[in-house]
Design a protein around this motif. Structure first.
Motif, PDB file in Angstrom:
ATOM      1  N   HIS A 114     -18.351  35.123 -52.371  1.00  0.00           N
ATOM      2  CA  HIS A 114     -17.116  34.692 -53.012  1.00  0.00           C
ATOM      3  C   HIS A 114     -17.165  33.184 -53.205  1.00  0.00           C
ATOM      4  O   HIS A 114     -17.739  32.464 -52.394  1.00  0.00           O
ATOM      5  N   GLN A 115     -16.536  32.741 -54.289  1.00  0.00           N
ATOM      6  CA  GLN A 115     -16.519  31.322 -54.618  1.00  0.00           C
ATOM      7  C   GLN A 115     -15.148  30.725 -54.365  1.00  0.00           C
ATOM      8  O   GLN A 115     -14.144  31.430 -54.283  1.00  0.00           O
ATOM      9  N   GLY A 116     -15.133  29.413 -54.268  1.00  0.00           N
ATOM     10  CA  GLY A 116     -13.866  28.728 -54.084  1.00  0.00           C
ATOM     11  C   GLY A 116     -14.066  27.229 -54.081  1.00  0.00           C
ATOM     12  O   GLY A 116     -15.181  26.728 -54.218  1.00  0.00           O
ATOM     13  N   GLN A 117     -12.964  26.522 -53.907  1.00  0.00           N
ATOM     14  CA  GLN A 117     -12.986  25.066 -53.874  1.00  0.00           C
ATOM     15  C   GLN A 117     -12.517  24.589 -52.504  1.00  0.00           C
ATOM     16  O   GLN A 117     -11.492  25.054 -51.990  1.00  0.00           O
ATOM     17  N   VAL A 118     -13.267  23.671 -51.925  1.00  0.00           N
ATOM     18  CA  VAL A 118     -12.920  23.140 -50.605  1.00  0.00           C
ATOM     19  C   VAL A 118     -11.589  22.408 -50.702  1.00  0.00           C
ATOM     20  O   VAL A 118     -11.428  21.488 -51.509  1.00  0.00           O
ATOM     21  N   GLN A 119     -10.641  22.838 -49.871  1.00  0.00           N
ATOM     22  CA  GLN A 119      -9.330  22.199 -49.865  1.00  0.00           C
ATOM     23  C   GLN A 119      -9.286  21.043 -48.880  1.00  0.00           C
ATOM     24  O   GLN A 119      -8.788  19.966 -49.179  1.00  0.00           O
ATOM     25  N   SER A 120      -9.803  21.271 -47.660  1.00  0.00           N
ATOM     26  CA  SER A 120      -9.776  20.225 -46.636  1.00  0.00           C
ATOM     27  C   SER A 120     -10.903  20.448 -45.642  1.00  0.00           C
ATOM     28  O   SER A 120     -11.355  21.578 -45.430  1.00  0.00           O
ATOM     29  N   VAL A 121     -11.353  19.353 -45.042  1.00  0.00           N
ATOM     30  CA  VAL A 121     -12.453  19.381 -44.083  1.00  0.00           C
ATOM     31  C   VAL A 121     -11.958  18.817 -42.757  1.00  0.00           C
ATOM     32  O   VAL A 121     -11.393  17.713 -42.715  1.00  0.00           O
ATOM     33  N   HIS A 122     -12.158  19.582 -41.681  1.00  0.00           N
ATOM     34  CA  HIS A 122     -11.712  19.166 -40.351  1.00  0.00           C
ATOM     35  C   HIS A 122     -12.873  19.271 -39.370  1.00  0.00           C
ATOM     36  O   HIS A 122     -13.906  19.874 -39.677  1.00  0.00           O
ATOM     37  N   ASN A 123     -12.688  18.721 -38.189  1.00  0.00           N
ATOM     38  CA  ASN A 123     -13.785  18.773 -37.211  1.00  0.00           C
ATOM     39  C   ASN A 123     -14.052  20.190 -36.724  1.00  0.00           C
ATOM     40  O   ASN A 123     -15.143  20.483 -36.234  1.00  0.00           O
ATOM     41  N   PHE A 124     -13.085  21.101 -36.882  1.00  0.00           N
ATOM     42  CA  PHE A 124     -13.263  22.477 -36.423  1.00  0.00           C
ATOM     43  C   PHE A 124     -13.699  23.428 -37.543  1.00  0.00           C
ATOM     44  O   PHE A 124     -13.992  24.594 -37.291  1.00  0.00           O
TER      45      PHE A 124
END
Length: 279
Positions: A114-124
């Motif tokens: 499945h494809q998508g767009q990264v919304q947010s990046v966190h340390n977890f």
């Protein structure tokens, strides 16, 4: 001591219920940690009870279940499990509170891409807006270890907000409204080609020093441990006496463990023209 069995009508009714199916019922009690419901469809003596844990009442942030439901309210919920000891079912109302999202999730299957767009990046981990999902829902999640075969210090070393990604679906969680993806699952484990390479002498770069040894990367995504005892014959108290991070050294592959994904290396009795000696 053997637990008492439910009455025959209740037992027969509970036998018709399967985990994952959708049921309905009326709220009869709202407690701090759970909501009790009376399941519809049971006509025997007594009541067929459903218990909804606090975390499964809603996906909205609440301080108490009473903020989301009230006594007498009719709820639709997903069955989590049948509990024969308590003669009830465990259920999740959060799994059914957004019908469009639930339909989208049930249309996915593990192993598919499945494809998508990264919304947010966190340390977890990383949240992804999946293509085709209901508007304004963030249902994709990638745990740090599923981002890459390479060792990374932070998820942002692998992806960035706004980036398009393709991952393999490894879990669909209707209760949390979430799809877990793996980016590395779409690529062969780079350790596999070394499975039968015990004894091979190669070069690698020291990536990290720890008290009992050093990690050495022999190719992208493949790192192994050189124990202190495997640097030279005389005792070494810390690898920093021998090497520094960034040094390129010669190593021999001692063991490859694909199950635990561990690579054991040795630098003993090998020429080290670029190794820095501090002692």
């Amino acid at each position: 001591m053997t637990e008492p069995l439910p009455s025959e009508p209740l037992k027969d009714f509970l036998n018709t219920i399967r985990a994952g199916e959708v049921r309905t019922g009326a709220v009869i009690s709202v407690e701090d940690q759970e909501v009790l419901v009376e399941l519809e469809g049971f006509s025997g003596p007594g009541k067929a009870m459903g218990r909804i844990p606090r975390g499964d009442v809603t996906r909205k942030a609440i301080g108490h279940p009473a903020e989301a439901v009230s006594v007498g309210q009719r709820l639709t919920f997903e069955v989590i499990a049948v509990d024969w000891r308590l003669e009830c079912v465990w259920a999740s109302a959060s799994a059914c509170e957004d019908p469009a999202l639930r339909a989208f999730l049930l249309g996915l299957r593990c192993g598919a891409t499945h494809q998508g767009q990264v919304q947010s990046v966190h340390n977890f981990g990383v949240f992804v807006n999946l293509d085709g999902e209901p508007a304004d829902q963030c249902t994709g999640f990638i745990r740090g270890p599923e981002l890459s075969w390479r060792r990374i210090d932070h998820p942002e070393d692998a992806v960035a907000a706004g980036q398009r990604v393709v991952g393999e679906i490894i879990d669909v969680d209707t209760r949390r409204g979430q799809v877990q993806l793996s980016l590395k699952a779409l690529h062969e484990d780079p350790l596999v080609p070394f499975a039968d390479q015990a004894g091979l002498v190669t070069t690698g770069r020291v990536t990290k020093l720890i008290p009992f040894g050093a990690f050495v990367r022999i190719t992208d995504g493949v790192e192994g441990l050189v124990h202190n005892a495997e640097f030279r014959a005389e005792p070494v108290e810390h690898p920093g006496q021998i090497v520094s991070e960034g040094d390129e050294i010669t190593v021999r592959i001692v063991e490859v463990d694909l199950v635990r994904r561990r690579l054991t290396l040795s630098a003993r009795n090998l020429p080290q023209p670029r190794m820095r000696h501090n002692s």
